[in-house]
Design an enzyme around this catalytic site. Structure first.
Site, PDB file in Angstrom:
ATOM      1  N   ARG A 108       0.843  -1.183   0.000  1.00  0.00           N
ATOM      2  CA  ARG A 108       0.000   0.000   0.000  1.00  0.00           C
ATOM      3  C   ARG A 108       0.884   1.241   0.000  1.00  0.00           C
ATOM      4  O   ARG A 108       1.739   1.393   0.884  1.00  0.00           O
ATOM      5  CB  ARG A 108      -0.888  -0.030   1.256  1.00  0.00           C
ATOM      6  CG  ARG A 108      -2.050   0.942   1.210  1.00  0.00           C
ATOM      7  CD  ARG A 108      -3.264   0.361   1.879  1.00  0.00           C
ATOM      8  NE  ARG A 108      -3.700  -0.825   1.159  1.00  0.00           N
ATOM      9  CZ  ARG A 108      -4.582  -0.808   0.154  1.00  0.00           C
ATOM     10  NH1 ARG A 108      -5.135   0.322  -0.230  1.00  0.00           N
ATOM     11  NH2 ARG A 108      -4.919  -1.907  -0.461  1.00  0.00           N
ATOM     12  N   THR A 112      -0.730   7.618  -0.964  1.00  0.00           N
ATOM     13  CA  THR A 112      -2.021   7.571  -1.663  1.00  0.00           C
ATOM     14  C   THR A 112      -2.935   6.476  -1.122  1.00  0.00           C
ATOM     15  O   THR A 112      -4.141   6.465  -1.408  1.00  0.00           O
ATOM     16  CB  THR A 112      -1.800   7.285  -3.155  1.00  0.00           C
ATOM     17  OG1 THR A 112      -1.201   5.979  -3.259  1.00  0.00           O
ATOM     18  CG2 THR A 112      -0.894   8.315  -3.797  1.00  0.00           C
ATOM     19  N   ASP A 204       0.727  -9.595  13.954  1.00  0.00           N
ATOM     20  CA  ASP A 204       1.122  -9.568  12.538  1.00  0.00           C
ATOM     21  C   ASP A 204       1.411 -11.010  12.086  1.00  0.00           C
ATOM     22  O   ASP A 204       2.385 -11.629  12.512  1.00  0.00           O
ATOM     23  CB  ASP A 204       2.366  -8.691  12.382  1.00  0.00           C
ATOM     24  CG  ASP A 204       2.731  -8.522  10.902  1.00  0.00           C
ATOM     25  OD1 ASP A 204       2.794  -7.378  10.437  1.00  0.00           O
ATOM     26  OD2 ASP A 204       2.946  -9.550  10.217  1.00  0.00           O
ATOM     27  N   ASP A 207       4.902 -11.638  10.457  1.00  0.00           N
ATOM     28  CA  ASP A 207       6.000 -11.632  11.435  1.00  0.00           C
ATOM     29  C   ASP A 207       5.977 -12.878  12.298  1.00  0.00           C
ATOM     30  O   ASP A 207       7.022 -13.464  12.595  1.00  0.00           O
ATOM     31  CB  ASP A 207       5.916 -10.386  12.325  1.00  0.00           C
ATOM     32  CG  ASP A 207       6.465  -9.146  11.630  1.00  0.00           C
ATOM     33  OD1 ASP A 207       7.219  -9.300  10.661  1.00  0.00           O
ATOM     34  OD2 ASP A 207       6.121  -8.030  12.068  1.00  0.00           O
TER      35      ASP A 207
HETATM   36  N1  URA Z   1      -2.377  -8.143   9.036  1.00  0.00           N
HETATM   37  C1  URA Z   1      -1.897  -8.866  10.074  1.00  0.00           C
HETATM   38  O1  URA Z   1      -0.936  -9.605   9.931  1.00  0.00           O
HETATM   39  N2  URA Z   1      -2.513  -8.752  11.264  1.00  0.00           N
HETATM   40  C2  URA Z   1      -3.576  -7.953  11.473  1.00  0.00           C
HETATM   41  O2  URA Z   1      -4.099  -7.920  12.577  1.00  0.00           O
HETATM   42  C3  URA Z   1      -4.057  -7.206  10.368  1.00  0.00           C
HETATM   43  C4  URA Z   1      -3.433  -7.318   9.162  1.00  0.00           C
END
Ligand code: URA
Length: 213
Positions: A108, A112, A204, A207
């Site tokens: 993203r 923008t 995430d 991660d």
């Molecule tokens: N992407 C992720 O890895 N975790 C989230 O909570 C939202 C988007």
């Protein structure tokens, strides 16, 4: 593809729910998180392929000849949205080993907020294939919408979307943009926070999957 409202399929099987609970735990190791996602992928593959077409082939059992159903795995393409979608691939391929694999990379633009494609690779003859798009987290839905927009240019026979967790905002976005794409998820969480994370969520996914934080 049908033009009716899309179904949201909540995969409520106790095995999926149990494994998802373990994945949400903040102290779960990368190794364990990855293994659990693999296991959930196999169970979700079972749901998302439930109505796959089969054809009868002639076989011989030790006792006699018969006609028996098989699916054509080569008609399926798993489309991984990079990078966390990769976490779904091994489990899905265990169940549908003949499937082909496509990749979509999007980021993203911070100014923008437009989704910019940096990678797109699909197998040939997409018009003959059923596409199953994989992304563990349906958060805002923006990248899922952009990925499906792009995928539709290749005219697959059908498209389904599989995630592990969905936020209400992401579901709404996807349903508005792609009402013909059914969504399979293991849970619908409460909301998105100000940073775009699903809460309560699991953090995430990329991660946690790759151990990059
Ligand atoms: N992407 C992720 O890895 N975790 C989230 O909570 C939202 C988007």
């Amino acid at each position: 593809m049908s033009d009716t409202s899309p179904a949201v399929h909540l995969v409520s099987h106790p095995l999926v729910q149990h494994k998802l609970t373990l994945m949400r735990q903040k102290d779960r190791s990368t190794n364990s998180f990855r293994r659990l996602l693999g296991e959930i992928s196999m169970l979700m593959a079972y749901e998302v392929t439930r109505d796959m077409p089969t054809q009868l082939i002639d076989i011989e059992t030790p006792l006699e000849a018969m006609k028996s159903p098989v699916i054509d795995g080569k008609k399926t393409v798993f489309v991984s949205i990079m990078r966390a979608g990769a976490g779904f691939l091994d489990g899905m391929l265990n169940v549908v080993p003949g499937a082909r694999i496509g990749h979509i990379g999007l980021y993203r633009d911070p100014k923008t907020l437009v989704a910019v494609e940096y990678y797109f690779k699909m197998p040939q003859d997409m018009h003959e294939r059923d596409a199953i798009v994989l992304d563990p987290m349906l958060a805002t839905g923006n990248s899922a919408v952009a990925a499906v927009d792009r995928l539709k240019e290749t005219r697959p026979r059908s498209i389904r979307f599989v995630c592990l967790l969905a936020a209400p905002e992401g579901l709404k976005n996807m349903q508005a943009a792609h009402p013909d794409v059914p969504i399979y998820t293991a849970a619908i969480d409460r909301e998105l926070n100000d940073h775009g994370y699903i809460v309560p969520g699991l953090g995430d996914a990329g991660d946690r999957l790759f151990g990059t934080k």
